[in-house]
Motif scaffolding. Structure first.
Motif, PDB file in Angstrom:
ATOM      1  N   GLN A   1      35.701   3.232  48.164  1.00  0.00           N
ATOM      2  CA  GLN A   1      34.319   3.580  47.843  1.00  0.00           C
ATOM      3  C   GLN A   1      33.462   3.602  49.091  1.00  0.00           C
ATOM      4  O   GLN A   1      33.796   2.971  50.096  1.00  0.00           O
ATOM      5  CB  GLN A   1      33.718   2.524  46.902  1.00  0.00           C
ATOM      6  CG  GLN A   1      34.106   2.646  45.474  1.00  0.00           C
ATOM      7  CD  GLN A   1      33.308   1.706  44.609  1.00  0.00           C
ATOM      8  OE1 GLN A   1      33.858   0.774  44.047  1.00  0.00           O
ATOM      9  NE2 GLN A   1      32.015   1.963  44.458  1.00  0.00           N
TER      10      GLN A   1
ATOM     11  N   ASN B   1      30.377   7.920  45.962  1.00  0.00           N
ATOM     12  CA  ASN B   1      31.683   8.555  45.818  1.00  0.00           C
ATOM     13  C   ASN B   1      32.783   7.520  45.832  1.00  0.00           C
ATOM     14  O   ASN B   1      32.615   6.424  46.380  1.00  0.00           O
ATOM     15  CB  ASN B   1      31.928   9.547  46.961  1.00  0.00           C
ATOM     16  CG  ASN B   1      31.101  10.797  46.809  1.00  0.00           C
ATOM     17  OD1 ASN B   1      30.878  11.269  45.691  1.00  0.00           O
ATOM     18  ND2 ASN B   1      30.612  11.316  47.909  1.00  0.00           N
ATOM     19  N   CYS B   2      33.904   7.903  45.258  1.00  0.00           N
ATOM     20  CA  CYS B   2      35.051   7.019  45.201  1.00  0.00           C
ATOM     21  C   CYS B   2      36.299   7.880  45.248  1.00  0.00           C
ATOM     22  O   CYS B   2      36.415   8.841  44.476  1.00  0.00           O
ATOM     23  CB  CYS B   2      34.982   6.210  43.909  1.00  0.00           C
ATOM     24  SG  CYS B   2      36.398   5.161  43.604  1.00  0.00           S
ATOM     25  N   THR B   3      37.205   7.584  46.161  1.00  0.00           N
ATOM     26  CA  THR B   3      38.445   8.356  46.237  1.00  0.00           C
ATOM     27  C   THR B   3      39.611   7.487  45.796  1.00  0.00           C
ATOM     28  O   THR B   3      39.583   6.265  45.949  1.00  0.00           O
ATOM     29  CB  THR B   3      38.705   8.860  47.671  1.00  0.00           C
ATOM     30  OG1 THR B   3      38.776   7.732  48.552  1.00  0.00           O
ATOM     31  CG2 THR B   3      37.616   9.794  48.132  1.00  0.00           C
ATOM     32  N   TYR B   4      40.618   8.119  45.255  1.00  0.00           N
ATOM     33  CA  TYR B   4      41.794   7.389  44.802  1.00  0.00           C
ATOM     34  C   TYR B   4      43.039   8.059  45.333  1.00  0.00           C
ATOM     35  O   TYR B   4      43.062   9.271  45.571  1.00  0.00           O
ATOM     36  CB  TYR B   4      41.823   7.271  43.269  1.00  0.00           C
ATOM     37  CG  TYR B   4      41.855   8.595  42.537  1.00  0.00           C
ATOM     38  CD1 TYR B   4      40.671   9.283  42.249  1.00  0.00           C
ATOM     39  CD2 TYR B   4      43.056   9.147  42.102  1.00  0.00           C
ATOM     40  CE1 TYR B   4      40.696  10.491  41.571  1.00  0.00           C
ATOM     41  CE2 TYR B   4      43.093  10.354  41.419  1.00  0.00           C
ATOM     42  CZ  TYR B   4      41.899  11.020  41.161  1.00  0.00           C
ATOM     43  OH  TYR B   4      41.928  12.209  40.494  1.00  0.00           O
ATOM     44  N   SER B   5      44.091   7.266  45.510  1.00  0.00           N
ATOM     45  CA  SER B   5      45.285   7.787  46.172  1.00  0.00           C
ATOM     46  C   SER B   5      46.392   8.198  45.202  1.00  0.00           C
ATOM     47  O   SER B   5      47.253   9.001  45.557  1.00  0.00           O
ATOM     48  CB  SER B   5      45.827   6.753  47.153  1.00  0.00           C
ATOM     49  OG  SER B   5      46.151   5.564  46.473  1.00  0.00           O
TER      50      SER B   5
ATOM     51  N   SER C   1      40.773  16.984  44.505  1.00  0.00           N
ATOM     52  CA  SER C   1      40.446  16.230  45.719  1.00  0.00           C
ATOM     53  C   SER C   1      40.553  14.737  45.511  1.00  0.00           C
ATOM     54  O   SER C   1      40.328  13.955  46.429  1.00  0.00           O
ATOM     55  CB  SER C   1      39.030  16.586  46.193  1.00  0.00           C
ATOM     56  OG  SER C   1      38.938  17.964  46.475  1.00  0.00           O
ATOM     57  N   GLN C   2      40.852  14.332  44.284  1.00  0.00           N
ATOM     58  CA  GLN C   2      41.054  12.921  43.943  1.00  0.00           C
ATOM     59  C   GLN C   2      39.845  12.067  44.278  1.00  0.00           C
ATOM     60  O   GLN C   2      39.949  11.086  45.042  1.00  0.00           O
ATOM     61  CB  GLN C   2      42.338  12.376  44.599  1.00  0.00           C
ATOM     62  CG  GLN C   2      43.576  13.054  44.053  1.00  0.00           C
ATOM     63  CD  GLN C   2      44.886  12.505  44.605  1.00  0.00           C
ATOM     64  OE1 GLN C   2      45.901  13.174  44.572  1.00  0.00           O
ATOM     65  NE2 GLN C   2      44.876  11.311  45.127  1.00  0.00           N
ATOM     66  N   TYR C   3      38.710  12.478  43.729  1.00  0.00           N
ATOM     67  CA  TYR C   3      37.565  11.597  43.860  1.00  0.00           C
ATOM     68  C   TYR C   3      36.694  11.681  42.612  1.00  0.00           C
ATOM     69  O   TYR C   3      36.746  12.642  41.851  1.00  0.00           O
ATOM     70  CB  TYR C   3      36.736  11.922  45.120  1.00  0.00           C
ATOM     71  CG  TYR C   3      35.852  13.137  45.038  1.00  0.00           C
ATOM     72  CD1 TYR C   3      36.274  14.367  45.548  1.00  0.00           C
ATOM     73  CD2 TYR C   3      34.569  13.064  44.480  1.00  0.00           C
ATOM     74  CE1 TYR C   3      35.454  15.475  45.498  1.00  0.00           C
ATOM     75  CE2 TYR C   3      33.759  14.187  44.422  1.00  0.00           C
ATOM     76  CZ  TYR C   3      34.213  15.386  44.925  1.00  0.00           C
ATOM     77  OH  TYR C   3      33.407  16.497  44.870  1.00  0.00           O
TER      78      TYR C   3
ATOM     79  N   SER D   1      32.554  10.666  41.317  1.00  0.00           N
ATOM     80  CA  SER D   1      31.217  10.434  41.852  1.00  0.00           C
ATOM     81  C   SER D   1      30.291   9.938  40.755  1.00  0.00           C
ATOM     82  O   SER D   1      30.531  10.138  39.567  1.00  0.00           O
ATOM     83  CB  SER D   1      30.655  11.717  42.480  1.00  0.00           C
ATOM     84  OG  SER D   1      30.507  12.719  41.488  1.00  0.00           O
TER      85      SER D   1
ATOM     86  N   CYS E   1      33.965   1.550  41.089  1.00  0.00           N
ATOM     87  CA  CYS E   1      34.744   2.591  40.431  1.00  0.00           C
ATOM     88  C   CYS E   1      36.101   1.999  40.075  1.00  0.00           C
ATOM     89  O   CYS E   1      36.627   1.145  40.790  1.00  0.00           O
ATOM     90  CB  CYS E   1      34.880   3.837  41.288  1.00  0.00           C
ATOM     91  SG  CYS E   1      35.858   3.656  42.769  1.00  0.00           S
TER      92      CYS E   1
END
Lengths: 115, 108
Positions: B6, B22-26, B68-70, B72, B88
């Motif tokens: 995050q 925003n928050c990205t995940y793998s 994009s693996q995120y 918001s 998140c």
């Protein structure tokens, strides 16, 4: 709605004692429960996943013998902090998903202070 | 790389401002996504689930971008009461993972 009850809300204990924290799902069955620890101004850190009928899965760096988890039934999971030390002082919180991939319901947390 | 990342924050905004996290995940196999709000020394409370089509609840809008693996979260017309940490949460096949949280402070 679904409720997760966690007890006690606050514990103050002497160094070397063991502390048990209970987490109950009140109106649903939870085959899985999650245990977290949160230090001041930091985020929740997953400690372990408790599975009813099998051994808990611990996250890397979490000592299994230090933090004993028992998922005795479909509605109860316990976390025992054994031989607690001051560095174990933290906010411990449990959660359970209502169903797979569903949102989590959280217990109200336990503030542990080890003197 | 962390499984869920995050924006570090903190975000300090005036009342009435619009703020976005925003928050990205793998894990591309992640199946469900949520935003939680946590007040100091309290349990996290669900703010909203995040759906592929995006969803809105009053002043709050959540979006998911699987490619994009995120995910918001947009907060419009910030209120003082919005001050909290926003987490998140990404649900994989077996567990849920939390972002580190983003601290928001809304000032008068």
């Amino acid at each position: 709605g679904a409720v997760v009850s966690q007890h006690p809300s606050r514990v103050i204990c002497k160094s070397g004692t063991s502390v048990k924290i209970e987490c109950r799902s009140l109106d649903f069955q939870a085959t899985t429960m999650f245990w977290y620890r949160q230090f001041p101004k930091q985020s929740l850190m997953l400690m372990a996943t408790s599975n009813e009928g099998s051994k808990a899965t611990y996250e890397q760096g979490v000592e299994k013998d230090k933090f004993l988890i028992n998922h005795a039934s479909l509605t109860l999971s316990t976390l025992t902090v054994t031989s607690a030390h001051p560095e174990d002082s933290s906010f411990y919180i449990c959660s359970a998903p209502y169903t797979t991939n569903e949102k989590l319901f959280f217990g109200s947390g336990t503030q542990l202070s080890v003197l | 790389r962390k499984e869920v990342e995050q924006d570090p924050g903190p975000f300090n905004v005036p009342e009435g401002a619009t703020v976005a996290f925003n928050c990205t995940y793998s894990n591309s196999a992640s199946q469900s996504f949520f935003w939680y709000r946590q007040d100091c020394r309290k349990e996290p409370k669900l703010l909203m689930s995040v759906y592929s089509s995006g969803n809105e609840d009053g002043r709050f809008t959540a979006q998911l971008n699987r490619a994009s693996q995120y995910i918001s979260l947009l907060i419009r017309d910030s209120k003082l009461s919005d001050s909290a940490t926003y987490l998140c949460v990404v649900n994989g096949l077996r567990d849920m993972r939390f972002g580190a949280g983003t601290r928001l402070t809304v000032k008068p």
